[in-house]
Design an enzyme around this catalytic site. Structure first.
Site, PDB file in Angstrom:
ATOM      1  N   HIS A 123      -7.975  -4.693  -1.963  1.00 39.60           N
ATOM      2  CA  HIS A 123      -6.730  -4.053  -1.555  1.00 39.60           C
ATOM      3  C   HIS A 123      -6.085  -4.779  -0.379  1.00 39.60           C
ATOM      4  CE1 HIS A 123      -3.752  -1.025  -0.875  1.00 39.60           C
ATOM      5  NE2 HIS A 123      -4.267  -0.623   0.274  1.00 39.60           N
TER       6      HIS A 123
ATOM      7  N   SER B 126       0.836  -1.199   0.000  1.00 35.92           N
ATOM      8  CA  SER B 126       0.000   0.000   0.000  1.00 35.92           C
ATOM      9  C   SER B 126       0.876   1.255   0.000  1.00 35.92           C
ATOM     10  CB  SER B 126      -0.968  -0.036   1.198  1.00 35.92           C
ATOM     11  OG  SER B 126      -1.969   0.950   1.068  1.00 35.92           O
TER      12      SER B 126
ATOM     13  N   ASP C 284      -7.917  -5.130  -6.498  1.00 32.55           N
ATOM     14  CA  ASP C 284      -7.617  -3.932  -5.712  1.00 32.55           C
ATOM     15  C   ASP C 284      -8.301  -2.720  -6.336  1.00 32.55           C
ATOM     16  OD1 ASP C 284      -6.443  -1.761  -4.341  1.00 32.55           O
ATOM     17  OD2 ASP C 284      -4.545  -2.817  -4.110  1.00 32.55           O
TER      18      ASP C 284
END
Length: 339
Positions: free
Chosen positions: A312, A129, A283
């Site tokens: 995600h 991330s 995602d």
């Protein structure tokens, strides 16, 4: 007792030109640095993540085995452990805390690695991330130092759609009447819960919700999942800290510096490290096609999407199947890098 250490950085001039007084990084290490100082791994944290949240990928028998590597996990600025709105003294405390960029984070992590440990070569930088964005930045900023990078579940630049989502999370939090322009006397709990609800549809995929994959996590209904998980997930964080990290994400761009001057492809091309780029197939924050574009401009990159229904959040160690796939790909990549 704290399970991490603090590295003091003194007064730091940020990319914005503002000075962050008495800045510091909180970090934890795993394993032992070898005599040649050649086994270092840097594994930055992510939005609303602490060093402990990275530990699912570290351990005996895993790719990041402390018997083989010296793993440094620096906490992202703004997460409440490193310099943040909640622990910076006035006048830069709370809502007055300055903008911190990904570039700022990596530059200060570089100081930790070189000044504290005397490391000149990094075997691997890895992150998920916003940790992936920091990983890309390491590769672009210090190509002569970084041998391999593995960004997963994140891009080298925050695209407009993700920026809009991050802005919506901030707006949800600030709608709480207790927000008081960031100078609250008690945490805006309703706003923090609203931020969780706003994050929920983006954190996981449509298939995750359709197939009720939250039920094995202990939530029998969608209502209980939202109320007992998402409404609570951000309550352990300070509201200004969360916003500081989101603003870092909104401005995420490895080419936003004087050297590249916004030339994104040029910045990508400077990442000469061997790279394994692993997006999640579902995602919604960082779609795989964005990574596919980035890899085309990176000279030594492998593009390997991870098939997952966890959206995600395929990369946070909650789903054992995804965790094993990520770890196996990482093992293979590290073995290739040694040949």
């Amino acid at each position: 007792m704290k399970d991490y250490e603090i590295y003091s950085l003194g007064d730091v001039v940020l990319q914005s030109g503002q000075t962050l007084p008495q800045a510091f990084l909180a970090y934890k290490t795993y394993g032992t640095l070898n005599a040649a100082k050649s086994n270092a791994v840097v594994y930055p944290t992510w939005f609303a993540g602490l060093h402990t949240d990275n530990e699912w990928l570290i351990g005996p028998g895993k790719a990041l085995d402390p018997d083989n590597y010296f793993i440094i996990v620096p906490n992202m600025l703004g997460n409440g452990l490193s310099s943040s709105p909640s622990n910076t003294p006035a006048p830069l405390d709370r809502a007055n805390f300055p903008l911190i960029t990904i570039y700022d984070n990596v530059r200060l992590q570089h100081r930790l690695v070189t000044e504290k440990f005397g490391i000149t070569k990094i075997a691997l930088v890895i992150g998920w991330s916003l940790g992936a964005l920091q990983t890309f930045q390491w590769g672009a900023s210090y190509p002569e130092m970084v041998e391999r990078i593995v960004p997963f579940g994140g891009t080298a630049k925050t695209r407009p759609h993700a920026q809009v989502v991050f802005e919506s999370l901030i707006a949800a939090l600030q709608a709480d009447s207790n927000w008081k322009e960031g100078f609250y006397t008690r945490q805006p709990v309703a706003g923090l819960a609203a931020m969780g609800r706003s994050y929920a549809p983006w954190g996981f995929s449509q298939a995750y919700y359709l197939e009720q994959l939250y039920q094995p996590e202990g939530y029998s209904t969608l209502k209980s999942y939202l109320e007992d998980y998402w409404d609570q997930v951000f309550l352990s964080f300070d509201a200004n800290d969360l916003i500081a990290m989101l603003r870092t994400g909104i401005h995420g761009d490895i080419s936003a510096n004087l050297e590249d001057n916004g030339n994104f492809e040029q910045a990508l091309n400077r990442i000469t490290a061997h790279a394994l780029v692993m997006p999640g197939s579902t995602d919604l924050f960082f779609p795989s096609e964005d990574n596919a574009y980035e890899v085309k401009h990176m000279p030594n990159a492998i593009f390997r999407p991870i098939e997952s229904k966890w959206g995600h959040c395929f990369g946070i160690g909650q789903n054992e199947q995804d965790s094993l796939v990520i770890d196996n790909h990482l093992k293979q990549f590290l073995q290739l890098g040694q040949n």
